[in-house]
Design a protein around this motif. Structure first.
Motif, short mmCIF file in Angstrom:
data_model
loop_
_atom_site.label_atom_id
_atom_site.label_comp_id
_atom_site.label_asym_id
_atom_site.label_seq_id
_atom_site.Cartn_x
_atom_site.Cartn_y
_atom_site.Cartn_z
N ARG A 1 -35.43 -52.32 28.36
CA ARG A 1 -35.32 -51.26 29.37
C ARG A 1 -34.59 -51.73 30.62
NH1 ARG A 1 -41.01 -48.25 29.74
NH2 ARG A 1 -40.11 -47.76 31.77
N THR A 2 -34.43 -53.04 30.76
CA THR A 2 -33.73 -53.53 31.95
C THR A 2 -32.24 -53.23 31.81
OG1 THR A 2 -33.33 -55.66 30.94
CG2 THR A 2 -35.33 -55.45 32.24
N ARG A 3 -31.54 -53.41 32.91
CA ARG A 3 -30.10 -53.18 32.93
C ARG A 3 -29.41 -54.03 31.87
NH1 ARG A 3 -29.39 -49.16 36.27
NH2 ARG A 3 -30.53 -50.28 37.87
N ILE A 4 -29.79 -55.31 31.79
CA ILE A 4 -29.15 -56.19 30.82
C ILE A 4 -29.52 -55.77 29.39
CG2 ILE A 4 -30.99 -57.94 31.13
CD1 ILE A 4 -27.55 -59.05 30.28
N LEU B 1 -30.20 -52.68 28.39
CA LEU B 1 -29.40 -51.50 28.09
C LEU B 1 -27.96 -51.89 27.77
CD1 LEU B 1 -30.57 -48.96 30.85
CD2 LEU B 1 -31.20 -48.99 28.45
N MET C 1 -16.94 -48.14 24.07
CA MET C 1 -17.39 -47.77 25.40
C MET C 1 -17.52 -49.00 26.29
SD MET C 1 -21.22 -46.74 26.31
CE MET C 1 -21.81 -46.58 27.98
N SER D 1 -17.75 -51.53 32.84
CA SER D 1 -17.84 -52.76 33.63
C SER D 1 -18.79 -53.77 33.00
CB SER D 1 -18.26 -52.42 35.05
OG SER D 1 -19.46 -51.70 35.02
N ILE D 2 -19.26 -53.49 31.78
CA ILE D 2 -20.13 -54.45 31.09
C ILE D 2 -19.26 -55.53 30.45
CG2 ILE D 2 -21.82 -54.76 29.25
CD1 ILE D 2 -22.35 -51.71 29.51
N LEU E 1 -26.51 -47.21 32.84
CA LEU E 1 -25.45 -48.20 32.67
C LEU E 1 -24.29 -47.91 33.61
CD1 LEU E 1 -25.25 -48.67 28.82
CD2 LEU E 1 -25.83 -50.38 30.52
N GLY F 1 -25.30 -48.69 37.28
CA GLY F 1 -25.24 -50.14 37.47
C GLY F 1 -25.85 -50.63 38.75
N LYS F 2 -26.89 -49.92 39.23
CA LYS F 2 -27.51 -50.37 40.48
C LYS F 2 -28.59 -51.41 40.20
CE LYS F 2 -26.73 -46.24 43.16
NZ LYS F 2 -27.15 -44.91 42.79
N GLY F 3 -28.89 -52.21 41.20
CA GLY F 3 -29.95 -53.19 41.06
C GLY F 3 -29.52 -54.39 40.25
N GLY F 4 -30.42 -55.35 40.11
CA GLY F 4 -30.11 -56.58 39.38
C GLY F 4 -30.15 -56.34 37.88
N TRP F 5 -29.76 -57.37 37.14
CA TRP F 5 -29.75 -57.25 35.68
C TRP F 5 -31.13 -57.04 35.11
CZ3 TRP F 5 -25.88 -55.78 33.12
CH2 TRP F 5 -24.58 -56.12 33.51
N LEU F 6 -32.16 -57.51 35.81
CA LEU F 6 -33.50 -57.41 35.24
C LEU F 6 -34.26 -56.20 35.76
CD1 LEU F 6 -34.54 -61.15 35.13
CD2 LEU F 6 -33.81 -59.68 33.27
N SER F 7 -33.59 -55.38 36.59
CA SER F 7 -34.27 -54.19 37.09
C SER F 7 -34.15 -53.06 36.07
CB SER F 7 -33.65 -53.75 38.41
OG SER F 7 -32.34 -53.29 38.17
N SER F 8 -35.07 -52.12 36.13
CA SER F 8 -34.94 -50.98 35.23
C SER F 8 -34.87 -49.69 36.06
CB SER F 8 -36.08 -50.94 34.22
OG SER F 8 -37.30 -51.17 34.85
N GLU G 1 -33.89 -43.06 41.00
CA GLU G 1 -32.66 -42.97 40.21
C GLU G 1 -32.73 -41.81 39.23
OE1 GLU G 1 -30.18 -46.57 38.70
OE2 GLU G 1 -32.25 -47.21 39.02
#
Lengths: 307, 262
Positions: free
Chosen positions: A157-160, A162, A173, A178-179, B105, B108-115, B120
């Motif tokens: 669920r984190t940004r990384i 996803l 995509m 920007s990934i 995606l 892209g806000k916050g750090g890599w480990l944020s959800s 948002e």
């Protein structure tokens, strides 16, 4: 079937389910078939065994996972930065790990841990004479499995997380976004292999021995379990799919254990897992080809009839 | 704003299939420009975009965006300031992930480990509501379930979520049915205008090439043969444009899709 046999099946199933969860991350999410899994499993086993033999049972878990991360990094680095094909990178690392593993075990291909303090004996001692004593092994394994499940749930669920899913889901995509696909592939493989290492470490300590063949065929066995889980839960949400993965490894173990009861020799495990993987992957393909085959036969028959 | 200086690009150099696309091309885009691009088949329109976005590097020449030399910057770093849409609506979104996850995606806000947090989520819904497609009530649906038009509108929303310095649209409405295409074009115009985005759009629709934007260029064989803006452009009709093209390039426009559209 006796209860203790079921319990052993459950315990072994749960230990290997950690590898299945690792493949869930690399194979299902990142869409990379990580063929270094076998070697990495053995790596976790040998590193874990050596550290446990040195008298640090808890540290052995951490060490095995770190070794897994390192191995995942090499596999990821080879396929993203060195131009090695993704499958080949896994095979090459797997082969290299064979020597590395024997070196780690001090030149031996078998380490005996019969009298070694492991995470299992530690908990067993702690619970001795209590009502839970006979379940001590199961408890250790369950803690590990639950930890990995929860970790994956939150990680994805984190940004990384996803970004890793997007890399596997739509490379087109990701390429124009920007990934950085290099970063997501490497991080994904590192995390997945940390779990593979953990799984190998627990397996060795559970069996009280680490040997060089402990991981052989693991990738196929784990894939079989993963694909069984996919049958039911492919298009569901991530938490459900994680649970499905666990269910898949459980079903696989159950079928295997039942088959053993019907006098199937134990060495058939790998053949069965190969067949399951083939069926699970070819099944949908053949199903989609069936109408074409039927139509081709019809056309040919008509041709004969008209002639 | 964007400046391409003496660009050279040859594909497969030294082989029988060698194809020289750009031979000393220079080109300037002013801040706030909305340029529409038309051209014959193989004129180098998409190659131009690929070079600007960094899908591949130039052989020689410099690309400067907003005062920064980006000639050697990798594609994913350029993507932070350059938004891009393709003709294929499947290319810009991850079908197996939900609308919300796709937007996260893009944001892209916050750090890599944020959800994704609540704030948002609310912002995503508000932004999606602007599309008027009812997508804000389908936040947890996988994007693979959306229609091509909905996916393209979502991609547009994602590409402009953090206002880019430059937006590249490569025939982004060509694969959609006429009504949807019109709607996506309407959203595009609105977003570009409201956020003051510098934009380049390849199109095969001569009408929309003239009525969208403030400047039109026509490309032929790696060269810019027509470049009109301002008052000259406002008076132009589609047939004027076709005449200008054949006069400047010495041959008739051979883009079959443009001609079929007439």
């Amino acid at each position: 079937m006796s209860l203790s046999l079921l319990e052993t099946a459950l315990e072994l199933g749960l230990i290997s389910s950690i590898t299945v969860l690792a493949l869930f991350l690399s194979y299902s999410m990142l869409n990379v078939c990580d063929l270094s899994t076998d070697g990495c499993f053995t790596l976790g086993a040998s590193v874990g065994a050596i550290v446990a033999l040195a008298g640090h049972p808890y540290l052995s878990i951490v060490a095995a996972m770190c070794a897994g991360i390192l191995s995942g990094f090499v596999t990821g680095f080879l396929q993203t930065k060195m131009g090695v094909d993704s499958l080949l990178a896994g095979i090459v690392v797997n082969t290299g790990l064979y020597s590395v593993n024997i070196a780690i075990m001090g030149g031996a291909s078998l380490l005996n841990m019969n009298k070694t303090d492991t995470v299992f004996t530690r908990l067993d001692n702690a619970l001795s004479d209590g009502p839970m004593e006979e379940y001590s092994k199961l408890i250790v394994i369950l803690i590990a499995v639950v930890f990995v499940c929860i970790f994956q749930h939150f990680f994805l669920r984190t940004r990384i997380g996803l970004a890793i899913r997007a890399t596997g889901n739509n490379p087109d995509m990701v390429r124009s976004s920007s990934i950085n696909p290099v970063m997501t592939t490497i991080v994904g493989l590192c995390v997945a292999n940390a779990f593979t290492g953990l799984s190998g470490c627990l397996m060795a300590q559970y069996q009280k021995s680490a040997n060089i063949d402990i991981g052989t065929g693991m990738v196929t066995v784990a894939l079989a379990s993963l694909l069984i889980g996919n049958v039911f839960f492919l298009h569901k949400s991530i938490p459900v799919r994680i649970a499905g993965t666990l269910l898949g490894s459980f079903i696989f173990r159950l079928v295997y254990t039942v088959a053993l009861r019907f006098k199937m020799p134990a060495y058939m495990l790998k053949l069965i897992s190969s067949v399951i993987v083939i069926l699970a992957i070819s099944g949908p393909y053949l199903k989609s080809q069936m109408p074409l085959v039927i139509r081709a036969m019809k056309v040919r028959k008509e041709g004969r009839d008209n002639a | 704003m964007l400046s391409l200086r003496n660009i050279y690009k040859t594909f497969a150099p030294g082989t029988p299939s060698e194809k020289r696309v750009f031979d000393n091309l220079s080109f300037e885009v002013a801040d706030g420009d909305f340029i529409t691009i038309i051209g014959s088949n193989g004129a180098g329109k998409s190659t131009l975009f690929n070079l600007i976005a960094g899908s591949f590097l130039t052989d020689k020449g410099t690309i400067i965006l907003d005062g920064k030399n980006i000639t050697m910057t990798p594609e994913h770093e350029r993507a932070r300031v350059i938004g891009r849409l393709f003709q294929d609506p499947l290319k810009g979104t991850a079908p197996g992930m939900t609308i919300e996850e796709n937007l996260a995606l893009a944001a892209g806000k916050g750090g890599w480990l944020s959800s994704i947090d609540r704030k948002e989520k609310r912002e995503f819904r508000e932004r999606l509501a602007l599309l008027n497609m009812g997508l804000e009530d389908r936040m947890h649906h996988p994007v693979g379930l959306l229609s091509g038009g909905q996916r393209q509108a979502l991609t547009l929303m994602m590409a402009t979520f953090n206002t880019p310095k430059l937006l590249l649209l490569d025939e982004h409405t060509a694969a959609l049915d006429p009504a949807t295409s019109e709607k996506v074009m309407e959203i595009t115009n609105k977003m570009v205008k409201e956020n003051h985005i510098t934009c380049m759009m390849i199109t095969h629709n001569m009408e929309s090439a003239l009525c969208s934007g403030n400047r039109t260029i026509m490309m032929n064989d790696g060269n810019i043969v027509v470049d009109v803006s301002g008052e000259d452009r406002q008076k132009l009709t589609v047939s004027d444009l076709l005449d200008m093209f054949s006069e400047a390039s010495g041959n008739r426009l051979d883009n079959d899709r443009i001609l079929l559209g007439q």
